[in-house]
Design a protein around this motif. Structure first.
Motif, mmCIF file in Angstrom:
data_model
loop_
_atom_site.group_PDB
_atom_site.id
_atom_site.type_symbol
_atom_site.label_atom_id
_atom_site.label_comp_id
_atom_site.label_asym_id
_atom_site.label_seq_id
_atom_site.Cartn_x
_atom_site.Cartn_y
_atom_site.Cartn_z
ATOM 1 N N LYS A 56 2.807 -3.424 -3.105
ATOM 2 C CA LYS A 56 1.486 -3.185 -2.532
ATOM 3 C C LYS A 56 1.529 -3.310 -1.011
ATOM 4 O O LYS A 56 0.925 -2.503 -0.297
ATOM 5 N N GLU A 57 2.241 -4.306 -0.507
ATOM 6 C CA GLU A 57 2.400 -4.466 0.939
ATOM 7 C C GLU A 57 3.085 -3.247 1.537
ATOM 8 O O GLU A 57 2.694 -2.760 2.605
ATOM 9 N N LEU A 58 4.091 -2.750 0.852
ATOM 10 C CA LEU A 58 4.818 -1.574 1.318
ATOM 11 C C LEU A 58 3.906 -0.347 1.361
ATOM 12 O O LEU A 58 3.883 0.392 2.356
ATOM 13 N N ILE A 59 3.135 -0.145 0.310
ATOM 14 C CA ILE A 59 2.197 0.985 0.274
ATOM 15 C C ILE A 59 1.181 0.863 1.402
ATOM 16 O O ILE A 59 0.884 1.834 2.102
ATOM 17 N N ASN A 60 0.654 -0.347 1.612
ATOM 18 C CA ASN A 60 -0.324 -0.546 2.684
ATOM 19 C C ASN A 60 0.275 -0.276 4.061
ATOM 20 O O ASN A 60 -0.411 0.237 4.947
ATOM 21 N N LYS A 61 1.543 -0.593 4.251
ATOM 22 C CA LYS A 61 2.212 -0.278 5.526
ATOM 23 C C LYS A 61 2.308 1.236 5.713
ATOM 24 O O LYS A 61 2.100 1.752 6.805
ATOM 25 N N TYR A 62 2.656 1.948 4.650
ATOM 26 C CA TYR A 62 2.717 3.405 4.744
ATOM 27 C C TYR A 62 1.348 3.989 5.077
ATOM 28 O O TYR A 62 1.247 4.947 5.839
ATOM 29 N N VAL A 63 0.296 3.410 4.510
ATOM 30 C CA VAL A 63 -1.065 3.856 4.832
ATOM 31 C C VAL A 63 -1.352 3.564 6.303
ATOM 32 O O VAL A 63 -1.864 4.409 7.040
ATOM 33 N N GLU A 64 -0.988 2.369 6.742
ATOM 34 C CA GLU A 64 -1.204 1.975 8.142
ATOM 35 C C GLU A 64 -0.477 2.903 9.113
ATOM 36 O O GLU A 64 -1.007 3.262 10.167
ATOM 37 N N TYR A 65 0.729 3.328 8.756
ATOM 38 C CA TYR A 65 1.517 4.206 9.621
ATOM 39 C C TYR A 65 1.164 5.676 9.473
ATOM 40 O O TYR A 65 1.715 6.527 10.156
ATOM 41 N N GLY A 66 0.241 5.978 8.557
ATOM 42 C CA GLY A 66 -0.229 7.351 8.417
ATOM 43 C C GLY A 66 0.608 8.233 7.509
ATOM 44 O O GLY A 66 0.392 9.442 7.450
ATOM 45 N N MET A 76 -2.098 4.912 -5.712
ATOM 46 C CA MET A 76 -0.790 4.356 -6.083
ATOM 47 C C MET A 76 -0.926 2.913 -6.553
ATOM 48 O O MET A 76 -0.309 2.525 -7.558
ATOM 49 N N ILE A 77 -1.731 2.132 -5.843
ATOM 50 C CA ILE A 77 -1.920 0.734 -6.220
ATOM 51 C C ILE A 77 -2.639 0.644 -7.564
ATOM 52 O O ILE A 77 -2.289 -0.187 -8.415
ATOM 53 N N GLN A 78 -3.611 1.521 -7.796
ATOM 54 C CA GLN A 78 -4.320 1.527 -9.075
ATOM 55 C C GLN A 78 -3.359 1.849 -10.217
ATOM 56 O O GLN A 78 -3.372 1.185 -11.260
ATOM 57 N N LYS A 79 -2.504 2.860 -10.046
ATOM 58 C CA LYS A 79 -1.536 3.230 -11.083
ATOM 59 C C LYS A 79 -0.556 2.077 -11.339
ATOM 60 O O LYS A 79 -0.185 1.800 -12.481
ATOM 61 N N MET A 80 -0.162 1.409 -10.261
ATOM 62 C CA MET A 80 0.749 0.291 -10.386
ATOM 63 C C MET A 80 0.096 -0.848 -11.180
ATOM 64 O O MET A 80 0.723 -1.457 -12.043
#
Length: 110
Positions: A56-66, A76-80
């Motif tokens: 989840k932290e990794l996904i949020n970083k990707y969101v933060e970086y665009g 993705m987090i919901q599916k996870m």
């Protein structure tokens, strides 16, 4: 003449060896049914929670970086989370061959 006979014998031997490997690959071993203890399930639960937290932290970083949109990250987090709940319902027994339409431990229906 000797070279040709030697080559023919070598080719036959190699052909037989490869057929042995191919037939061994097609044989499937039936999986064993394992019953996990409560302590084992708790340990697996802890490890999966740590893994999902990191993902989840990794996904949020990707969101933060665009790289992903907020909606994509949330999906993705919901599916996870859904996969985690399913895993928890199955007693932390992973289904390794789900993509082939086979269950590792099929449920009996009466």
């Amino acid at each position: 003449m000797k070279k040709m006979i030697f080559t023919l014998i070598t080719a036959c031997l190699l052909t037989f060896n490869f057929q042995g490997y191919a037939s061994a690959e097609s044989q499937q071993v039936a999986p064993q049914r394992v019953n996990l203890s409560d302590a084992q399930k708790q340990e697996l639960d802890k490890l999966h929670q740590e893994l999902f937290t990191t993902k989840k932290e990794l996904i949020n970083k990707y969101v933060e970086y665009g790289v992903f949109t907020k909606e994509q990250g949330d999906m993705m987090i919901q599916k996870m989370n859904e996969r985690y709940q399913k895993l928890k319902e199955n007693g932390f027994m992973m289904r390794w061959h789900h993509h082939q339409g086979k269950m590792l431990h099929p449920q009996k229906t009466n």
